[in-house]
Design a protein around this motif. Structure first.
Motif, PDB file in Angstrom:
ATOM      1  N   PRO A  11       0.836  -1.203   0.000  1.00 15.25           N
ATOM      2  CA  PRO A  11       0.000   0.000   0.000  1.00 15.25           C
ATOM      3  C   PRO A  11       0.873   1.256   0.000  1.00 15.25           C
ATOM      4  CG  PRO A  11       0.025  -1.012   2.169  1.00 15.25           C
ATOM      5  CD  PRO A  11       0.712  -1.970   1.245  1.00 15.25           C
ATOM      6  N   VAL A  12       0.428   2.280  -0.713  1.00 16.22           N
ATOM      7  CA  VAL A  12       1.168   3.542  -0.799  1.00 16.22           C
ATOM      8  C   VAL A  12       0.240   4.702  -0.460  1.00 16.22           C
ATOM      9  CG1 VAL A  12       2.804   2.660  -2.497  1.00 16.22           C
ATOM     10  CG2 VAL A  12       0.689   3.751  -3.274  1.00 16.22           C
ATOM     11  N   ARG A  13       0.822   5.807  -0.037  1.00 14.19           N
ATOM     12  CA  ARG A  13       0.032   6.990   0.337  1.00 14.19           C
ATOM     13  C   ARG A  13      -0.598   7.670  -0.876  1.00 14.19           C
ATOM     14  NH1 ARG A  13       0.251   9.447   5.065  1.00 14.19           N
ATOM     15  NH2 ARG A  13       0.138  11.523   4.140  1.00 14.19           N
ATOM     16  N   GLY A  14       0.077   7.628  -2.023  1.00 11.77           N
ATOM     17  CA  GLY A  14      -0.426   8.312  -3.201  1.00 11.77           C
ATOM     18  C   GLY A  14      -0.046   9.783  -3.207  1.00 11.77           C
ATOM     19  N   LYS A  15      -0.410  10.458  -4.279  1.00 10.88           N
ATOM     20  CA  LYS A  15      -0.011  11.859  -4.446  1.00 10.88           C
ATOM     21  C   LYS A  15      -0.814  12.820  -3.584  1.00 10.88           C
ATOM     22  CE  LYS A  15       1.664  11.281  -9.193  1.00 10.88           C
ATOM     23  NZ  LYS A  15       1.508  11.704 -10.617  1.00 10.88           N
ATOM     24  N   LYS A  16      -2.089  12.526  -3.364  1.00  9.55           N
ATOM     25  CA  LYS A  16      -2.945  13.410  -2.569  1.00  9.55           C
ATOM     26  C   LYS A  16      -3.697  12.596  -1.523  1.00  9.55           C
ATOM     27  CE  LYS A  16      -3.625  16.814  -6.259  1.00  9.55           C
ATOM     28  NZ  LYS A  16      -4.628  17.535  -7.094  1.00  9.55           N
ATOM     29  N   PRO A  17      -2.983  12.126  -0.515  1.00  6.82           N
ATOM     30  CA  PRO A  17      -3.648  11.306   0.498  1.00  6.82           C
ATOM     31  C   PRO A  17      -4.596  12.150   1.351  1.00  6.82           C
ATOM     32  CG  PRO A  17      -1.421  11.814   1.183  1.00  6.82           C
ATOM     33  CD  PRO A  17      -1.548  12.318  -0.227  1.00  6.82           C
ATOM     34  N   PRO A  18      -5.681  11.566   1.827  1.00 10.94           N
ATOM     35  CA  PRO A  18      -6.572  12.305   2.719  1.00 10.94           C
ATOM     36  C   PRO A  18      -5.926  12.494   4.086  1.00 10.94           C
ATOM     37  CG  PRO A  18      -7.269  10.026   2.556  1.00 10.94           C
ATOM     38  CD  PRO A  18      -6.153  10.196   1.560  1.00 10.94           C
ATOM     39  N   ASP A  19      -6.275  13.573   4.744  1.00 11.72           N
ATOM     40  CA  ASP A  19      -5.826  13.817   6.117  1.00 11.72           C
ATOM     41  C   ASP A  19      -6.850  13.172   7.041  1.00 11.72           C
ATOM     42  OD1 ASP A  19      -4.789  14.691   8.492  1.00 11.72           O
ATOM     43  OD2 ASP A  19      -5.069  16.834   8.080  1.00 11.72           O
TER      44      ASP A  19
ATOM     45  N   THR B 271     -19.564  16.704  13.759  1.00 12.99           N
ATOM     46  CA  THR B 271     -18.361  17.252  13.148  1.00 12.99           C
ATOM     47  C   THR B 271     -18.551  17.271  11.636  1.00 12.99           C
ATOM     48  OG1 THR B 271     -17.109  16.176  14.909  1.00 12.99           O
ATOM     49  CG2 THR B 271     -15.853  17.083  13.072  1.00 12.99           C
ATOM     50  N   PRO B 272     -18.357  18.392  10.967  1.00 15.88           N
ATOM     51  CA  PRO B 272     -18.650  18.476   9.536  1.00 15.88           C
ATOM     52  C   PRO B 272     -17.709  17.622   8.684  1.00 15.88           C
ATOM     53  CG  PRO B 272     -17.576  20.481  10.293  1.00 15.88           C
ATOM     54  CD  PRO B 272     -17.890  19.690  11.514  1.00 15.88           C
ATOM     55  N   VAL B 273     -18.203  17.252   7.513  1.00 19.00           N
ATOM     56  CA  VAL B 273     -17.389  16.547   6.530  1.00 19.00           C
ATOM     57  C   VAL B 273     -16.516  17.568   5.802  1.00 19.00           C
ATOM     58  CG1 VAL B 273     -17.399  15.121   4.445  1.00 19.00           C
ATOM     59  CG2 VAL B 273     -19.130  14.757   6.217  1.00 19.00           C
ATOM     60  N   VAL B 274     -15.202  17.383   5.870  1.00 23.17           N
ATOM     61  CA  VAL B 274     -14.284  18.315   5.208  1.00 23.17           C
ATOM     62  C   VAL B 274     -13.659  17.707   3.953  1.00 23.17           C
ATOM     63  CG1 VAL B 274     -13.767  19.551   7.329  1.00 23.17           C
ATOM     64  CG2 VAL B 274     -12.345  17.588   6.676  1.00 23.17           C
ATOM     65  N   GLU B 275     -13.816  16.405   3.774  1.00 21.96           N
ATOM     66  CA  GLU B 275     -13.319  15.752   2.569  1.00 21.96           C
ATOM     67  C   GLU B 275     -14.110  14.475   2.348  1.00 21.96           C
ATOM     68  OE1 GLU B 275      -9.221  13.939   0.560  1.00 21.96           O
ATOM     69  OE2 GLU B 275      -9.147  14.888   2.533  1.00 21.96           O
ATOM     70  N   GLN B 276     -14.425  14.193   1.097  1.00 19.06           N
ATOM     71  CA  GLN B 276     -15.122  12.967   0.747  1.00 19.06           C
ATOM     72  C   GLN B 276     -14.594  12.469  -0.580  1.00 19.06           C
ATOM     73  OE1 GLN B 276     -19.305  13.216   1.323  1.00 19.06           O
ATOM     74  NE2 GLN B 276     -19.715  11.139   0.680  1.00 19.06           N
ATOM     75  N   ARG B 277     -14.356  11.164  -0.659  1.00 19.19           N
ATOM     76  CA  ARG B 277     -13.838  10.579  -1.892  1.00 19.19           C
ATOM     77  C   ARG B 277     -14.213   9.109  -1.973  1.00 19.19           C
ATOM     78  NH1 ARG B 277      -7.345  10.464  -1.608  1.00 19.19           N
ATOM     79  NH2 ARG B 277      -7.613  12.669  -1.062  1.00 19.19           N
ATOM     80  N   LYS B 278     -14.069   8.548  -3.168  1.00 18.33           N
ATOM     81  CA  LYS B 278     -14.257   7.122  -3.345  1.00 18.33           C
ATOM     82  C   LYS B 278     -13.050   6.373  -2.781  1.00 18.33           C
ATOM     83  CE  LYS B 278     -16.977   5.097  -5.311  1.00 18.33           C
ATOM     84  NZ  LYS B 278     -18.191   4.396  -4.786  1.00 18.33           N
ATOM     85  N   LEU B 279     -13.314   5.210  -2.199  1.00 18.00           N
ATOM     86  CA  LEU B 279     -12.262   4.326  -1.714  1.00 18.00           C
ATOM     87  C   LEU B 279     -12.602   2.928  -2.211  1.00 18.00           C
ATOM     88  CD1 LEU B 279      -9.778   3.624  -0.044  1.00 18.00           C
ATOM     89  CD2 LEU B 279     -11.228   3.601   2.003  1.00 18.00           C
ATOM     90  N   TYR B 280     -12.009   2.549  -3.346  1.00 17.52           N
ATOM     91  CA  TYR B 280     -12.384   1.316  -4.030  1.00 17.52           C
ATOM     92  C   TYR B 280     -13.893   1.348  -4.317  1.00 17.52           C
ATOM     93  CZ  TYR B 280      -7.807   0.034  -2.177  1.00 17.52           C
ATOM     94  OH  TYR B 280      -6.485   0.027  -1.850  1.00 17.52           O
ATOM     95  N   MET B 281     -14.646   0.385  -3.794  1.00 18.92           N
ATOM     96  CA  MET B 281     -16.098   0.376  -3.999  1.00 18.92           C
ATOM     97  C   MET B 281     -16.837   1.020  -2.830  1.00 18.92           C
ATOM     98  SD  MET B 281     -16.523  -3.422  -5.679  1.00 18.92           S
ATOM     99  CE  MET B 281     -15.401  -4.189  -4.487  1.00 18.92           C
TER     100      MET B 281
ATOM    101  N   ALA C 233      -1.886   3.119   5.347  1.00 24.31           N
ATOM    102  CA  ALA C 233      -0.942   3.863   4.514  1.00 24.31           C
ATOM    103  C   ALA C 233      -1.147   5.363   4.645  1.00 24.31           C
ATOM    104  CB  ALA C 233      -1.097   3.436   3.055  1.00 24.31           C
ATOM    105  N   TRP C 234      -2.370   5.783   4.955  1.00 27.86           N
ATOM    106  CA  TRP C 234      -2.662   7.211   5.101  1.00 27.86           C
ATOM    107  C   TRP C 234      -2.432   7.723   6.521  1.00 27.86           C
ATOM    108  CZ3 TRP C 234      -7.731   6.199   2.038  1.00 27.86           C
ATOM    109  CH2 TRP C 234      -7.439   6.190   0.661  1.00 27.86           C
ATOM    110  N   GLY C 235      -2.000   6.861   7.413  1.00 25.32           N
ATOM    111  CA  GLY C 235      -1.626   7.317   8.746  1.00 25.32           C
ATOM    112  C   GLY C 235      -2.605   7.024   9.849  1.00 25.32           C
ATOM    113  N   VAL C 236      -3.680   6.284   9.568  1.00 27.21           N
ATOM    114  CA  VAL C 236      -4.618   5.916  10.629  1.00 27.21           C
ATOM    115  C   VAL C 236      -3.914   5.024  11.651  1.00 27.21           C
ATOM    116  CG1 VAL C 236      -6.673   4.527  11.125  1.00 27.21           C
ATOM    117  CG2 VAL C 236      -6.704   6.185   9.255  1.00 27.21           C
TER     118      VAL C 236
END
Length: 265
Positions: free
Chosen positions: A24-32, A55-65, A99-102
């Protein structure tokens, strides 16, 4: 986090070569993501927690399915991810989050009662997961049949449920790959092993998280019963609906408290 996160069994057994070609890799624009992620097995629980979160949603994206939501304000930051079904896919989500730091993962899912003492609408906090899935063996000793959560995080789960006024069961669950192969013989076998319920993700989440030095724990709501070798659905019962609300509220309270405890001074 070291020793606390690596509270699983058998994975330390020597293996010929555990280095993977693809990692697994972080990628170019990993979520915080923040330090804690809640993995929701079902779309309905993901929506419920998103609705209940203050707490408001500050970022949303697809993660696989699945989808990934980052919730944050000045004091807190955590991630919701889901839905997901089965050990291999749950492992993919754990790998990406790690990979994103969780640092800590809380799984919220449903399960089928195997013990006669467990009924639809009950809540289970797994203290172990019996491996009957094919993913865990790729991360450690393939003969290992039990995966364990991170004890400190399990303690936090129990406290969060108690603060919600919830009663719950502590004990082992059985994790299987095959939803339609819960045979009478298998149910009897896992009853004899002390399993409270059957589900499809928990042992892989514990194993993969431990391998990546991530804390993991779970909250399971009993959606149906198999203990008398007949299938008894319970998702339309008032008890199940109340338990889902309780489990989701407890998970969110952990996210709020975890962020408060881990916030930068």
């Amino acid at each position: 986090m070291g020793a606390a996160a690596r509270s699983f069994t058998c994975i330390e057994m020597p293996m010929p070569d555990r280095r993977a070609i693809v990692n697994p890799v972080r990628g170019k624009k990993p979520p915080d993501t923040g330090p804690l992620a809640i993995m929701a097995a079902t779309e309905s629980d993901l929506r419920l927690m998103s609705h209940l979160a203050d707490t408001p949603v500050v970022e949303q994206r697809k993660l696989y399915m699945s989808s990934l939501q980052v919730h944050a304000d000045d004091q807190r930051r955590f991630t919701l991810a889901g839905p997901m079904v089965g050990a291999p896919y749950a492992a993919m989500i754990v790998e990406a989050l790690g990979a994103w730091g969780v640092e800590s993962i809380l799984f919220v899912g449903w399960c089928g009662a195997v013990s006669r003492h467990v009924k639809a609408g009950d809540i289970i906090v797994p203290d172990s997961a019996i491996v009957d899935e094919g993913t865990s063996g790729h991360y450690g000793d393939p003969t290992c049949r039990v995966a364990l959560p991170a004890r400190p995080l399990v303690h936090q789960v129990r406290l969060a449920l108690q603060l919600q006024g919830a009663r719950f069961h502590d004990g082992a669950v059985w994790t299987t790959d095959a939803i339609y192969r819960e045979t009478v013989d298998k149910v009897k076998h896992y009853q004899s092993k002390g399993a409270l319920a059957v589900e499809m993700e928990q042992s892989a989440i514990f194993t993969v998280a431990g391998f990546r030095n991530i804390e993991a724990a779970g909250i399971l709501v009993v959606s149906d019963e198999l203990s008398d070798y007949q299938w008894r659905p319970g998702i339309n019962t008032p008890a199940f609906k109340i338990a889902r609300q309780t489990a989701c509220r407890a998970a969110l309270s952990m996210a709020n408290e975890h962020k408060t405890l881990n916030a930068e001074p």
